[in-house]
Every structure is written in C-alpha cells, then in structure tokens.
Scaffold this motif. Sequence first.
Motif, short mmCIF file in Angstrom:
data_model
loop_
_atom_site.label_atom_id
_atom_site.label_comp_id
_atom_site.label_asym_id
_atom_site.label_seq_id
_atom_site.Cartn_x
_atom_site.Cartn_y
_atom_site.Cartn_z
N GLY A 266 0.62 -1.31 0.21
CA GLY A 266 -0.51 0.50 0.57
C GLY A 266 1.21 0.88 0.19
N TYR A 267 2.45 1.06 0.51
CA TYR A 267 2.89 2.25 0.99
C TYR A 267 3.28 2.50 -1.29
N GLU A 268 3.52 4.17 -1.11
CA GLU A 268 3.85 4.02 -2.56
C GLU A 268 5.70 6.03 -2.09
N ILE A 269 6.87 5.13 -3.36
CA ILE A 269 7.98 6.33 -3.49
C ILE A 269 7.09 7.21 -4.72
N PHE A 270 7.58 8.40 -4.73
CA PHE A 270 7.02 8.98 -5.85
C PHE A 270 8.10 9.74 -6.33
N ASN A 271 8.38 9.46 -7.24
CA ASN A 271 9.32 10.61 -8.08
C ASN A 271 9.42 10.76 -9.25
N PHE A 272 10.22 12.70 -9.82
CA PHE A 272 10.43 12.42 -10.98
C PHE A 272 10.09 11.24 -12.64
N LYS A 273 11.08 10.68 -12.05
CA LYS A 273 11.21 9.44 -12.95
C LYS A 273 9.60 7.72 -12.62
N ASN A 274 9.51 7.91 -12.01
CA ASN A 274 8.18 6.79 -11.92
C ASN A 274 6.80 7.62 -11.12
N HIS A 275 6.93 8.61 -11.01
CA HIS A 275 5.67 9.55 -11.54
C HIS A 275 5.23 10.88 -12.08
N ASP A 276 3.99 10.64 -13.41
CA ASP A 276 3.68 11.80 -13.95
C ASP A 276 3.38 12.44 -13.39
N ASN A 277 3.53 13.64 -13.39
CA ASN A 277 3.16 14.96 -13.23
C ASN A 277 4.23 14.92 -11.37
N PHE A 278 5.00 14.29 -11.40
CA PHE A 278 5.40 14.75 -10.06
C PHE A 278 6.84 15.04 -10.08
N HIS A 279 7.45 17.00 -10.09
CA HIS A 279 7.98 17.58 -10.68
C HIS A 279 8.73 18.16 -9.69
N HIS A 280 9.43 17.40 -8.96
CA HIS A 280 10.37 18.27 -7.74
C HIS A 280 11.65 17.06 -7.76
N PHE A 281 12.41 17.59 -7.47
CA PHE A 281 14.32 16.99 -6.94
C PHE A 281 14.03 15.91 -5.98
N LEU A 282 12.93 15.27 -5.39
CA LEU A 282 13.12 14.75 -4.43
C LEU A 282 12.26 13.98 -4.35
N ALA A 283 12.03 12.72 -3.53
CA ALA A 283 10.89 11.81 -2.86
C ALA A 283 10.02 11.76 -2.02
N ARG A 284 8.88 11.21 -2.39
CA ARG A 284 8.03 11.27 -1.15
C ARG A 284 7.67 10.09 -0.84
N VAL A 285 7.69 9.92 0.25
CA VAL A 285 7.17 8.24 0.39
C VAL A 285 5.49 8.77 1.06
N THR A 286 4.88 7.95 0.40
CA THR A 286 2.96 8.24 1.32
C THR A 286 2.98 6.99 1.65
N CYS A 287 1.44 6.60 2.41
CA CYS A 287 0.83 5.96 3.07
C CYS A 287 -0.21 4.79 2.00
N THR A 288 -0.33 5.63 0.72
CA THR A 288 -0.88 5.42 -0.34
C THR A 288 -0.59 5.59 -1.26
N SER A 289 -1.51 6.20 -2.60
CA SER A 289 -1.78 6.25 -3.80
C SER A 289 -2.75 7.25 -3.98
N ARG A 290 -4.06 7.08 -3.48
CA ARG A 290 -5.24 7.27 -3.41
C ARG A 290 -6.11 7.87 -1.77
N ILE A 291 -7.28 8.14 -2.07
CA ILE A 291 -7.46 8.64 -1.13
C ILE A 291 -8.91 7.68 -0.77
N CYS A 292 -8.95 7.49 0.50
CA CYS A 292 -9.26 5.94 0.47
C CYS A 292 -10.71 5.59 1.76
N PHE A 293 -11.72 6.01 1.61
CA PHE A 293 -12.65 5.70 2.96
C PHE A 293 -13.00 4.47 3.36
N GLU A 294 -12.09 3.75 2.84
CA GLU A 294 -13.05 2.07 3.71
C GLU A 294 -12.81 1.45 4.89
N ASP A 295 -12.54 0.90 5.38
CA ASP A 295 -13.19 0.44 6.98
C ASP A 295 -11.78 -0.06 7.68
#
Length: 748
Positions: free
Chosen positions: A91-120
């Motif tokens: 479920g965790y994701e790592i974003f950088n300009f090489k692996n995600h479109d529209n991510f135009h930053h010279f850094l990496a972002r690690v997130t708990c998910t790639s989408r908003i989620c309201f599932e129980d």
Amino acid sequence: MLEKYFEDEVRDGFYVPSMIKRSWAVALDVLSEVDRICQKYDIKYYAEWGTLLGAVRHAGFVPWDDDLDIAMPRNDYIKFCQVAKQELKNGYEIFNFKNHDNFHHFLARVTCTSRICFEDKYLKEHHGFPYIAGLDIFVHDNVSRDRKNQEHCEKIAEYIITVADNIADGSMNSEQEKDALKRISQLCNCDVFAYQNKEEERIQLYTLAENIFAAFKDDDCDEMTQMMPCSMYGNHMRIPKKYYDEVVRIPFENTTIPVPIGFDAMLSKRYGDYMKLVRNTGGHNYPFYESQKKQLEVLMDFKLPQYTFDGKKAVRNDDVANTGYKKIITDVMHSVKEEIEKIGHYINNGKFWTDNQTEDIIKNVQEKLADIQQALIETGNLIEQIKGENTESVKCIEKFCDTLYMVYQGNTYDITGELDNLNSVIENEIITRKEIVIIPYRAADWSYVKNIWEQAEKNPETDVIVAVLPYYYKEYDGSVKEYVNELNDFPEEINAIDICSYNLELHHPDMIYIQNPFDNENKAVSVYKEYYSDILKKNTDKLVYVQSFQLEEFSSNDERAYKNMSSYCTVPGVVNADEVYVQSDNMREIYIKKLTEFAGDNTEDIWRKKICVKPEWMNDKKETTSHAGGKKRILFYTSISGIMQNQDEAVEKIERVLKTFKQYSEEIEVIWCVQELVDAVLPSLNRKLYECLNNIRNNYMLEKIGHVYNDKDKKLLCSCDAYYGDTSPVVQEYRNNGKPVMIMDYMV
C-alpha cells in the motif's frame, strides 16, 4: 497511539485540531517504515527543515506545521530509491519524477497510499485519516571547493531544467526545442534526444540535471547543499559537511528521529535564535489535505458532510416550554390560590357546614380541598426530590395540608393568610434562588471555570452544581470507542456529581456554563446526544460557553491559526450559546469575523451581542504562589542552543547565576531545567564542555540550592512563579499567564 493523542490540543499557544494530529500519526507510521528500511540497508538519513526544528525545539512537530521532512546524502538517496519499491509494505508508495507523471520535484515522497480511501479496513489501520500522507526526502549534494566550477554547473542545471519545463508545457516550438537540445548536448558532452512524449523528454532532462547536481565527489568537497532550489536561481545555501559527519537520535512525538550532529550551528544559521517561537508561515496550502478534499468533492460533485449554520439555534426561542421544577411549583401554587379563592367564601363562613347547604355543594368543596391537598403533597415530594428533606417549604406544606384536612372535617380557618405565608416561604426558599450548573469538559480544564464556581458559591441565594459530563473517544465512523468519566479527578471540595444523576429538564437551571463546544463535530471526542448544546439551551434560561484554552494572540492574517478556528469557533457550542466568553478583545473580533464568514454577513449583529470578553473575575488568577517553606519558585532554563553558541562563556555564566540564586536560597526555590538534548548530544559534540556542565550540576545538587530536571515534565516547568534563562517553548506559557520572564544574556 493512545486515543488521547488525537484530541485537539493547544501547543505553544497554537490550536492543533484532531485531523492534523491524525495526519501526523500517519506520517509517523511512514517514518517508521522508512527508518526500518534505512536501518536494514545502512542508509543514512536525518530530520530536515521544519522537522529538524521541531525535533530540537518541540520534541515533535512544530505545532503549526503539517508535514514531515527528512534528507539523505545523494548516494544514500539513490540506494533508498533503488530498494524502496520492493521493501515498502503493501500500500505504501514512493514518488519521484522518474516513476510518477506530474511529479516534478527533485526529491522523493513516500506515502501511506496512492489514493484517498474511505474503506473500513484502511481507516482502522490509518488512524481514521483517509487522505494521502507521508514524508518528503530531500537530497544533499556535494559543493565543489572550486566556486567557479560550482557556479558553472549550477547555471547549466538551471538551463536544463528551464528547457525541460518549457518543452513539457508546450512553451517551445519544434525549432526552439531542437536548438535547446543541441546546446544541452554540447554543454554536457552527451546525446540528448527529442521524444514524442514530452513528459518522457522532461524526465530525460531532469535526470541529466540531477547528474550534474551529483557531479562532485566527497573528497573534493567540504560543503553540502540541497541543490534544488537552495543552490540555484541566485540561492547559495552551503552547509559544512562536518555537521553531518554523525547523527544522533532524539525524541520526536512518540518515537525518535536522527538529527545531524551539527544541528545547533545549522539551525542558528538558518533561523537565528531558533528556540524563539516565530509563526510566519503562510496558509495557502494548509492543511495539506484540504486540496485533496476539494479535488474529491469536485470529482463526486457534492460536499463532504460538515457542520452548517442553523439560524434558529443561534438565537433563543422564547416559545420553548419551561418544564423545570420552579415552573411546576409556581403553576401549582398559582392554581391552589385560584381554587381557594373560588371556595373561600364557603370555607371562611363558619355557618357553611351547619347551614342547610345542599349535599352537592359540600361534596364539591371537599373534593376541591382534597385535590388541593394532593397537589400540595406532590409538590412537597418534588421539593424533597430536588432540595432534600427538612426544608422550610415542605414543613409549611405539611402544616397547610393539616389545615386543609381540618377544614375538610368542618372546622373554620383563615387559610388565605396561611396560604400567603406558604407562598412567601416557597418564593424565598425555592423560586427566587438561582441555580447554576457548570458542566466542565475535563478535570485538566477546571481552572478556566473555577472562579465562576467560587463566585456562585459565595452567594447565599445561589445553588451551584458541578455536573461532570462523561465523553467518549470516537472510532473513525463516529461510533463509541472508549468512554471516559473524569468525575473522580475533580477537586473534592466542589462536590461534583455525574450529570446522569441530574435531571436537567426537571431542574431547568437559570444558567448553564459549558466548556465543550463540539457536540458531535469533533473528530476525536463526543458526548451523549441528550447533552448537545442545543438540548442544553432548551433546559436553561441562559447557556454560556467559556473558552477553556489560552492561545497566543493572532490576527486573521495569520492564515494557519485563522483556518484552525473552524475547529473551535464555528462549532455548535459557540453558535448555540446565549453568551460566549473568549480571552481578549482581539480574540472577540476574530471570533466575530470568523462566525460572520461562516454564517453570512447578515449575522454579524448576532455575534456582536453574543461574543464577550472574559471579565477579570472570571479569569483564573495566576498569582505567584508559595511552595515549599513559603519560597517562590524560579525556573532556570538551559538549552543546547545556549550552551553551543556560548561554549565556555555559557559555563561561566551558569556558575555565576547559580551562585546568585544560592545567596537568596532562603527566599527562592530554583528549578534548573537542562534541556534533554544537552545530555543526548553534548557529549558527542564537546566532551570537555559537557563534563564542565556536569560538574556544575553535581555541585548544585550537593549544595541543595534547588532541583534539576529535564524538559519532559512540562506541567512542572510551567508551575514556577517566574522564568529565567535561555529561550524555550515554555516562555510563551509564562507570558500568557502573566508571569515574569527574563531571557539570559551570556555577555552580561
């Protein structure tokens, strides 16, 4: 995480809503996962930017910050990006300009998910926070000792990035693009290609720029920088590499985080006196999840549920029936008087029972007497239920009922005079007495209504009841997670009761004071529905909300503080109350502005009448108090910043201050607080300096001048009567409470 962590909280004079706390908790989960990977692969990382400042100054997040930042040296960053994809938990994701479109930053972002989620399942695992949260990983690159070479490389990187963005945004025609790519090939001595997919072309050029960032080797450099944007476009941030030679772990919220060993010099260079609280951040993108929420609402084409203004509840409705015991008793006594007046000419006539009256008239009078007696008996029972036994009112009722019985038996009495006496007793003992109910939120907040209770207690014609309202922690869906009843935590002398044992509808007190304004509009806590503010309002003549927290004063231009007012200002308890008491004239104006924006321009007059400034008598008086042996208690605060910036002068100054305190040891008790980071990092930074400080500390304890503590026990630190020493986060608390504050000058 304990449920209490997710409650709204005032930190260093700033209001932190529950939803921000939940986003923090998710970010900490992501940090834990990143930390696990870094330890497994021996990857170096450390807190950066606001997170570094928060770790050192607050042992956690900066209260007005909503993100988490770390940094890595370039080689460690490359290694982390290589292993993260397969190592991050599901479920965790790592974003950088090489692996995600529209991510135009010279850094990496690690997130708990790639989408908003309201599932129980997701909400249960992520502290009820449905939005995308995580942390940013900044990259530190070497800076060449050759300044000209460094600046040349920076200019090339600037040009490449500008071209990449212009191509991808469609700002260049094909001829301009061709010329630009040719020039880049010449500058970098490599092949650069045009792509049909311009985003791919941007990635190619960004990668080239990143390679230029990383061009200089460790042995050729003494400094580091965060190349984009801190070393480009006219910026020239330079950080000595020795600051990062080692890292130490220090407390951060419920965990620890690595910080560079040279954090003090680095923070001092960036912020000056970094222990001083400064809120100069904008609020356009705060909190970060608001933009996600708006995007979701656009996508779904409807607004997510939120509290909305109800004009009918904001003003008092005089048509609401008063069913309180005073009204019941008043109505009964009025009815008794009317009935006695109807039959008075019969029973006051001594010949009534002996004259030839019809049997029906006598029977009717006797029935009336019996009805009156029964009504009075029930009234007496009601008074005993409310006031207890042996009241003068009940005694008079019993006497009057005996009189009615004697009349019923055919005796003659002047019951009108006796009824007037009964009415007088009831009026004085019950009807005209004021009944005030204070419904505190938590025992820790009692001080904000203590003076209200004390003033009411002093009035012999007022009954004051402290009715403790249990609350509960909520699940993500609003259901009950854990009940909390703090009844036993309140002072014994106030004789607090559980509100469940107090019949609000029957008592209908003259005034109710509340501290909890949320009803069910808080993400962390709620109360029983029957005690929501609109219900309380129906059961009293006046509902009063008392702001029970102290904020650092701010204006509506302080965007973050102003935005967070939606968590405690535009809430049911404030809207529904007849009167609202806030901390200052400034705060009153801000409340009025916020509520008017919330409810509409035509409501401003409502708020101007409703929002009041606490009178002096209502404020908890922060008088200096005597402690052990009648002494005044002084907090002497020593920070890692003060020691590191003043070194030997700091040691000499501390010794002089303690000698001065010793001279007045008969009058003052000194609480010497040494910031926890002093023991955590000073031995590594300067062993000799640490040993000197330790010797002073040991002598201080031997001479029993006072006590030594670290900065963990904030309640103890804030209990002193005056503050002296280095700047610290608790300074604002002393100023808010009107206590003397003096910041130490090491050069004096």
